[in-house]
Design an enzyme around this catalytic site. Structure first.
Site, short mmCIF file in Angstrom:
data_model
loop_
_atom_site.label_atom_id
_atom_site.label_comp_id
_atom_site.label_asym_id
_atom_site.label_seq_id
_atom_site.Cartn_x
_atom_site.Cartn_y
_atom_site.Cartn_z
N ASP A 1 0.85 -1.19 0.00
CA ASP A 1 0.00 0.00 0.00
C ASP A 1 0.88 1.24 0.00
O ASP A 1 2.02 1.20 0.51
CB ASP A 1 -0.91 0.01 1.23
CG ASP A 1 -1.88 1.19 1.21
OD1 ASP A 1 -2.64 1.31 0.22
OD2 ASP A 1 -1.87 1.99 2.16
N GLU B 1 0.77 5.76 0.47
CA GLU B 1 0.07 7.01 0.74
C GLU B 1 0.72 8.09 -0.11
O GLU B 1 1.94 8.05 -0.35
CB GLU B 1 0.12 7.38 2.22
CG GLU B 1 -0.51 6.36 3.15
CD GLU B 1 -2.00 6.13 2.91
OE1 GLU B 1 -2.65 7.04 2.36
OE2 GLU B 1 -2.49 5.04 3.25
N GLU C 1 -6.40 18.20 1.94
CA GLU C 1 -7.25 17.03 1.70
C GLU C 1 -6.48 15.73 1.94
O GLU C 1 -7.01 14.78 2.53
CB GLU C 1 -7.80 17.05 0.27
CG GLU C 1 -8.71 18.22 -0.03
CD GLU C 1 -7.93 19.48 -0.42
OE1 GLU C 1 -6.68 19.45 -0.40
OE2 GLU C 1 -8.59 20.49 -0.74
N HIS D 1 -4.30 10.82 5.72
CA HIS D 1 -3.23 10.02 6.35
C HIS D 1 -2.50 10.73 7.48
O HIS D 1 -1.72 10.10 8.20
CB HIS D 1 -2.23 9.53 5.30
CG HIS D 1 -1.72 10.59 4.37
ND1 HIS D 1 -1.07 11.72 4.80
CD2 HIS D 1 -1.79 10.68 3.02
CE1 HIS D 1 -0.72 12.45 3.76
NE2 HIS D 1 -1.17 11.86 2.66
N HIS E 1 -5.52 6.49 7.41
CA HIS E 1 -4.84 5.59 6.49
C HIS E 1 -3.36 5.59 6.82
O HIS E 1 -2.75 6.63 7.04
CB HIS E 1 -5.04 6.06 5.05
CG HIS E 1 -6.41 5.82 4.53
ND1 HIS E 1 -6.67 4.99 3.46
CD2 HIS E 1 -7.60 6.31 4.93
CE1 HIS E 1 -7.98 4.98 3.23
NE2 HIS E 1 -8.56 5.78 4.10
N ASP F 1 -2.40 -0.57 6.68
CA ASP F 1 -3.33 -0.96 5.63
C ASP F 1 -2.87 -2.21 4.89
O ASP F 1 -3.70 -3.05 4.51
CB ASP F 1 -3.53 0.19 4.64
CG ASP F 1 -4.45 1.28 5.19
OD1 ASP F 1 -4.88 1.15 6.35
OD2 ASP F 1 -4.72 2.24 4.46
#
Length: 229
Positions: A7, A9, A52, A57, A150, A155
């Site tokens: 995963d 970010e 945003e 995260h 997140h 994750d």
């Protein structure tokens, strides 16, 4: 069979518009079993974090300021994933960013056919149902209470559990083999019986017994029936 559940970010949605990776997390599976080996790295994106993305995260400019650049961690990342299959939720998104970052530092890009998309698997398996990571955790009873924001490593650890459920259950080969061996042994023990205490009475008539004896006599002294009697 080695797989890497992965995963990322990022600062946004489009590397072509200047968005960058800020975190990579990965978990190693061998034969669908977590080995305990993980990869986790925060990355300085060399740009400010949009509000945003920060809301998703929680990785801000101050926290990322002293983290390494992607070019400094690219070789370690590639060494960790090796040639393993990459298990990713919404694989097109993460692969787009990984290949953009790799391309910018002149490293080989990752072929899309290396990625196994758990989002696509979930949509095929449960058509019309929510297929987000949180929704799949609810479906499979996986505890994700610690996922308030997140995070790439958390994750990927959760996704590893979801992936194993999607393909048939946690450690499917091991569980099946153990269950079948136990069941087989139990069945064998139960089927093993001793001799009857009282033999069953014969079901042939005296006439049938006499006819059989006459037939065996007609076969001669070398007849197998005479050797068994």
């Amino acid at each position: 069979m080695r797989e890497i559940v992965l995963d990322t970010e990022t600062t946004g949605f489009e590397p072509g518009e200047g968005d960058r990776i800020v975190e990579i997390g990965a978990v190693e599976l061998v034969r669908h079993v977590p080995t305990g080996r993980t990869y986790h790295q925060y990355i300085n994106p060399q740009r400010s974090m949009p509000a945003e993305a920060f809301a998703v995260h929680g990785l801000g400019d101050d926290f990322l300021a002293d983290k390494p650049l992607f070019k400094d961690i690219a070789d370690d990342f590639l060494a960790f994933i090796g040639d393993a299959k990459l298990v990713i939720h919404n694989a097109a998104f993460d692969m787009k960013f990984l290949n953009a970052e790799l391309g910018w530092v002149h490293k080989p890009i990752l072929p899309m056919d290396r990625a196994l998309d758990t989002l696509a698997i979930a949509r095929r398996k449960f058509p019309g149902s929510p297929a987000s990571l949180d929704a799949l955790c609810r479906r499979f009873g996986i505890d994700n209470a610690s996922r308030t924001l997140h995070g790439a490593l958390l994750d990927s650890e959760i996704l590893a559990e979801v992936y194993l459920e999607l393909i048939g259950g946690r450690q499917p080969d091991f569980a099946l083999a153990a269950g079948s061996n136990t069941q087989s042994k139990a069945g064998t023990d139960q089927a093993r019986v001793g001799p009857r205490p009282t033999p069953l009475p014969p079901r042939i008539t005296p006439e049938e017994s006499a006819a059989h004896a006459a037939f065996v006599d007609a076969l001669g002294d070398a007849a197998v029936w005479k050797k068994l009697s």
